[in-house]
Design an enzyme around this catalytic site. Structure first.
Site, PDB file in Angstrom:
ATOM      1  N   ALA A   1      34.940 -13.936 -19.233  1.00 31.12           N
ATOM      2  CA  ALA A   1      34.158 -14.216 -20.441  1.00 31.12           C
ATOM      3  C   ALA A   1      32.708 -14.325 -20.008  1.00 31.12           C
ATOM      4  CB  ALA A   1      34.630 -15.525 -21.047  1.00 31.12           C
TER       5      ALA A   1
ATOM      6  N   GLY B   1      38.671 -14.099 -18.155  1.00 31.57           N
ATOM      7  CA  GLY B   1      38.930 -13.381 -19.409  1.00 31.57           C
ATOM      8  C   GLY B   1      39.136 -11.889 -19.192  1.00 31.57           C
TER       9      GLY B   1
ATOM     10  N   GLU C   1      42.606 -11.571 -18.280  1.00 32.19           N
ATOM     11  CA  GLU C   1      43.419 -11.848 -19.474  1.00 32.19           C
ATOM     12  C   GLU C   1      43.461 -10.631 -20.407  1.00 32.19           C
ATOM     13  OE1 GLU C   1      41.192 -15.599 -19.994  1.00 32.19           O
ATOM     14  OE2 GLU C   1      43.146 -16.535 -20.242  1.00 32.19           O
TER      15      GLU C   1
ATOM     16  N   GLU D   1      38.770 -19.755 -13.556  1.00 25.19           N
ATOM     17  CA  GLU D   1      38.234 -20.724 -14.519  1.00 25.19           C
ATOM     18  C   GLU D   1      38.144 -22.136 -13.969  1.00 25.19           C
ATOM     19  OE1 GLU D   1      40.382 -18.324 -15.299  1.00 25.19           O
ATOM     20  OE2 GLU D   1      39.959 -17.493 -17.284  1.00 25.19           O
TER      21      GLU D   1
END
Ligand code: HXC
Length: 255
Positions: free
Chosen positions: A63, A108, A111, A131
């Protein structure tokens, strides 16, 4: 579209995340643009949706961390839910989805690759969930999909340590499905796979996918029988069986 590039090839469509200067970090714009592709129709000739990252260094390095600093707790929850919902759309499309991972697929970014049904990684792939280095946890489905792919024990180990996997380790663990030498070999793999899909009925592909998507759930076997009936009732099934009996190649009409 600004942050992703969508191109259509003879048997597949390709999304390239196009923020190489930020290692293809997934910002709000990337998510909106992915959402619009996952929500809209693709050309009928596309039998496979491929996602990759631009440049030599990354599939996507997570992210976009620069968007985190001003978020409230509830807004962070919303960010996570929105990402999950968009990735869910990806994982339930009626055509197969494939992540071609070269370089970093972190947080992310991993993911996103996990929400695809197939992961093809080059020898330079680096996959992990960092993370916890930020005192965060995965928020785009990583706590769920990682465990179902590699088992709870390994998912806990890799999530809590933030240790990355190289391509070989990822395949051994079940996080990746196929390793290829480099990006060109990845494209060759994709072209061959999509060509094979182009000879099948698109209806039976969709029915097989939605049954496999429910594997491991309570309703999985029931779904298989439901979809078997649906396949049995198609024109394409009559053509497929008829062609076999008449010793010729089937011509499917995708209905
Ligand atoms: C924003 C990022 C970024 C990210 C890299 N960049 N990752 N920007 N968000 N996730 C930017 C850098 O700031 C830098 O910009 C440029 O990309 C190149 O990165 P470098 O760090 O200079 O490259 P390198 O030294 O090769 O290191 C590569 C790296 C490192 C190991 C991948 O960039 C890194 O650790 N990135 C963060 C990985 C991460 O923690 N991901 C998880 C995020 S949290 P400038 O402008 O300086 O050139 C997450 C949560 C998901 O994903 C769930 C949310 C709900």
């Amino acid at each position: 579209m600004n942050s992703i590039v969508l191109t259509h090839h003879s048997d597949y469509s390709l999304i390239t995340i196009n923020r190489p200067q930020a290692l293809n970090a997934l910002n709000a714009e990337v998510f909106s643009e992915l959402d619009s592709v996952f929500s809209g129709p693709l050309p009928e000739t596309s039998r496979l949706l491929v996602i990759t990252g631009s440049g030599e260094k990354a599939f996507a390095a997570g992210a976009d961390i620069t968007e985190f600093s001003d978020l409230s707790g509830p807004a962070a929850r919303e960010l996570s839910r929105r990402g999950q919902i968009i990735f869910d759309k990806l994982s339930t499309l009626s055509i197969p989805t494939l992540a071609l991972v070269h370089g970093y697929a972190l947080g992310g970014g991993l993911e996103l690759a996990l929400a695809c049904q197939i992961r093809v990684v080059t020898k330079k792939a680096v996959m992990g969930l960092p993370e916890l280095n930020l005192a965060l946890i995965p928020g785009y489905g990583g706590t769920q999909r990682m465990a179902s792919l590699i088992g709870k024990g390994k998912a806990i180990y890799y999530t809590l340590t933030s240790e990355n996997m190289d391509a070989e380790t990822a395949v051994q663990a079940g996080l990746a499905d196929f390793v290829v030498e480099d990006q060109d070999a990845g494209v060759a793999f994709i072209e061959k796979f999509a060509k094979k899909l182009s000879f099948k009925s698109a209806v039976s592909i969709g029915l097989a996918l939605s049954a496999i998507e429910q594997s491991g759930t309570a309703g999985g076997f029931e779904k298989e029988s439901d979809n078997f009936q649906k396949a049995f009732e198609t024109e394409d099934m009559k053509e497929g069986v008829g062609a076999f009996l008449e010793k010729r190649k089937p011509v499917f009409k995708h209905r």
